[in-house]
Design an enzyme around this catalytic site. Structure first.
Site, PDB file in Angstrom:
ATOM      1  N   GLN A  98       0.851  -1.195   0.000  1.00 30.55           N
ATOM      2  CA  GLN A  98       0.000   0.000   0.000  1.00 30.55           C
ATOM      3  C   GLN A  98       0.885   1.243   0.000  1.00 30.55           C
ATOM      4  OE1 GLN A  98      -2.324   1.502   3.366  1.00 30.55           O
ATOM      5  NE2 GLN A  98      -4.144   1.503   2.074  1.00 30.55           N
ATOM      6  N   HIS A 172      -3.041   4.314  -1.738  1.00 32.69           N
ATOM      7  CA  HIS A 172      -3.847   4.710  -0.576  1.00 32.69           C
ATOM      8  C   HIS A 172      -4.460   6.076  -0.857  1.00 32.69           C
ATOM      9  CE1 HIS A 172      -5.390   5.068   3.334  1.00 32.69           C
ATOM     10  NE2 HIS A 172      -4.338   4.759   4.076  1.00 32.69           N
ATOM     11  N   TYR A 177      -5.824  11.049   3.836  1.00 34.33           N
ATOM     12  CA  TYR A 177      -4.422  11.323   3.503  1.00 34.33           C
ATOM     13  C   TYR A 177      -4.333  12.157   2.214  1.00 34.33           C
ATOM     14  CZ  TYR A 177      -3.464   8.262   7.383  1.00 34.33           C
ATOM     15  OH  TYR A 177      -3.421   7.736   8.646  1.00 34.33           O
TER      16      TYR A 177
HETATM   17  C1  LIG Z   1      -3.869  -0.679  13.905  1.00 34.40           C
HETATM   18  C2  LIG Z   1      -4.516  -0.222  12.642  1.00 34.40           C
HETATM   19  C3  LIG Z   1      -3.730   0.239  11.607  1.00 34.40           C
HETATM   20  C4  LIG Z   1      -4.310   0.630  10.390  1.00 34.40           C
HETATM   21  N1  LIG Z   1      -3.504   1.018   9.373  1.00 34.40           N
HETATM   22  C5  LIG Z   1      -4.034   1.279   8.140  1.00 34.40           C
HETATM   23  C6  LIG Z   1      -3.191   1.521   7.030  1.00 34.40           C
HETATM   24  O1  LIG Z   1      -1.955   1.464   7.112  1.00 34.40           O
HETATM   25  N2  LIG Z   1      -3.789   1.798   5.844  1.00 34.40           N
HETATM   26  C7  LIG Z   1      -5.157   1.842   5.705  1.00 34.40           C
HETATM   27  O2  LIG Z   1      -5.643   2.107   4.603  1.00 34.40           O
HETATM   28  N3  LIG Z   1      -5.969   1.585   6.746  1.00 34.40           N
HETATM   29  C8  LIG Z   1      -5.438   1.278   7.948  1.00 34.40           C
HETATM   30  N4  LIG Z   1      -6.263   0.942   8.991  1.00 34.40           N
HETATM   31  C9  LIG Z   1      -7.696   0.755   8.747  1.00 34.40           C
HETATM   32  C10 LIG Z   1      -7.963  -0.742   8.476  1.00 34.40           C
HETATM   33  O3  LIG Z   1      -7.418  -1.142   7.225  1.00 34.40           O
HETATM   34  C11 LIG Z   1      -9.460  -1.045   8.451  1.00 34.40           C
HETATM   35  O4  LIG Z   1     -10.071  -0.216   7.512  1.00 34.40           O
HETATM   36  C12 LIG Z   1     -10.115  -0.841   9.814  1.00 34.40           C
HETATM   37  O5  LIG Z   1      -9.398  -1.524  10.827  1.00 34.40           O
HETATM   38  C13 LIG Z   1     -11.579  -1.344   9.807  1.00 34.40           C
HETATM   39  O6  LIG Z   1     -11.609  -2.707   9.445  1.00 34.40           O
HETATM   40  P1  LIG Z   1     -11.872  -3.838  10.556  1.00 34.40           P
HETATM   41  O7  LIG Z   1     -13.213  -3.517  11.193  1.00 34.40           O
HETATM   42  O8  LIG Z   1     -11.900  -5.140   9.794  1.00 34.40           O
HETATM   43  O9  LIG Z   1     -10.754  -3.764  11.551  1.00 34.40           O
HETATM   44  C14 LIG Z   1      -5.712   0.584  10.239  1.00 34.40           C
HETATM   45  C15 LIG Z   1      -6.504   0.141  11.295  1.00 34.40           C
HETATM   46  C16 LIG Z   1      -5.933  -0.264  12.471  1.00 34.40           C
HETATM   47  C17 LIG Z   1      -6.805  -0.789  13.581  1.00 34.40           C
END
Ligand SMILES: Cc1cc2nc3c(=O)[nH]c(=O)nc-3n(C[C@H](O)[C@H](O)[C@H](O)COP(=O)(O)O)c2cc1C
Length: 362
Positions: A98, A172, A177
């Protein structure tokens, strides 16, 4: 309708199931954004995902404001990613990188320069830095004549991702962002060809996608958007018109897949009352559509596929705590809970110590 456990073609990547690992920043690289050894173990443990989307990875120092996140702009970073992708492939997995430019959502103490954005705005609240949290700063608007340099940074990072052995890249364009800061009209006040009309605000996304595609081919490029509502203070007066236009532009470019992060009103990591735009985007985007947020059971995820609204699901936090998530969902095994205190804590704890099922049952 396909099952969550059916294979799916994601451009050049054949995924054996539709349980995709969402991008997750984990802060385990070093200060120079070079991946560490434990990242090899972490990603390899999760190789049974249909596809791993890597944690957000900086395209340049200017674009990487998150402490201890990895990058893809130096030879040392490429060399350190190689064992990660090799090991994931040896374990039978697939992984894309990403590509990240954070724009105004980082701090000058990490960027080593003033944050840049579409316009001179600041995110509310505080940024993560090497020295703890600090107030966000007002960004410097990128000059029109700096856009070619920005596109060149995306090009270099894409070349580096392929050299590092990634199967492709994800741009991304979500979560407030840089690209999102150009898309939305509460952050983009530009008067040049990158501001104003929807067509103009989509221009940077389209140009980045075109440049990345020129290196990797459309079948190895995907994009992440977060269309429904507020994303770290970045918002739009007409998200449906904006994001269907963005999806149409990406559809015309023939990308491998489009992923949407769409929290609902009960979202447990970001929530919004703005309705999900995936049904409208489904109509505008002629390709594989993947959706995300708060899917934790087979029933919820399968219902999304059955509705015809999406082709696959990305799982974020459930993959943090369940390295063998596809097997657990297939067998109905209990899911472990992640611990937010160790999301970004740098060491192995809460990172590579979540056991797989056979270890749990041994
Ligand atoms: C610890 C953490 C780090 C994340 N880092 C990113 C990231 O680097 N890039 C991104 O697009 N989303 C990031 N997200 C968002 C996740 O990709 C995802 O959209 C979010 O956790 C909701 O999905 P879930 O309910 O399955 O956890 C992050 C979320 C968490 C909890």
């Amino acid at each position: 309708m396909p099952s969550l456990f059916d294979p799916i073609t994601l451009g050049a990547v054949e995924a054996p199931n539709r349980i995709i690992m969402a991008p997750l920043t984990r802060g385990r690289a070093d200060r120079d954004a070079v991946p560490s050894d434990i990242m090899v173990e972490y990603y390899t443990q999760r190789a049974s995902a249909g596809l791993i989307i890597s944690e957000a990875t900086g395209i340049s120092r200017e674009g990487l404001g998150w402490p201890f996140a990895p990058g893809l702009w130096t030879d040392a970073q490429v060399a350190a990613w190689k064992p990660v992708t090799d090991s994931v492939h040896t374990a039978g997995g697939r992984i894309v990188a990403q590509l990240w430019h954070m724009g105004r959502q980082g701090h000058s103490s990490v960027y080593e320069t003033q944050p840049v954005s579409s316009s001179a705005t600041a995110t509310e609240g505080q940024a993560h830095t090497f020295e703890g949290k600090k107030d966000f700063e007002v960004a410097r608007p990128l000059d029109t004549n700096e856009i070619p340099r920005l596109l060149a940074d995306y090009e270099l990072a894409t070349k580096n991702a392929l050299a590092a052995g990634f199967d492709g890249v994800q741009i991304h364009a979500a979560n407030g962002y840089l690209i999102d800061q150009f898309l939305r009209d509460n952050a983009n006040f530009r008067t040049d060809e990158y501001g104003g009309s929807i067509e103009n605000r989509v221009r940077l996304l389209r140009e980045v996608a075109e440049r990345v595609i020129s290196v990797a081919g459309a079948d190895r490029v995907s994009v992440r958007l977060s269309p429904n509502g507020d994303s770290q203070g970045v918002d739009d007066s007409n998200p449906e018109a904006l994001f269907t236009a963005a999806a149409k532009a990406l559809s015309d470019l023939g990308i491998a897949f489009l992923e949407l992060r769409e929290p609902g009103p009960d979202g447990t990591f970001g929530k919004t009352d703005v309705p999900k735009l995936s049904p409208a985007i489904r109509k505008a985007f002629n390709g594989v559509l993947i959706v995300n947020s708060d899917y934790t059971t087979v029933e919820e995820a399968q219902a999304e596929l059955d509705s015809g609204n999406a082709d696959a699901i990305t799982f974020g936090r459930t993959f943090i705590a369940n390295p063998d998530l596809p097997e657990r969902l297939r067998t109905g095994a209990p899911l472990a809970q992640d611990d937010a205190k160790t999301w970004y804590s740098q060491g192995p704890e809460g990172y590579i110590d979540y056991p797989a099922l056979e270890t749990v049952n041994a």
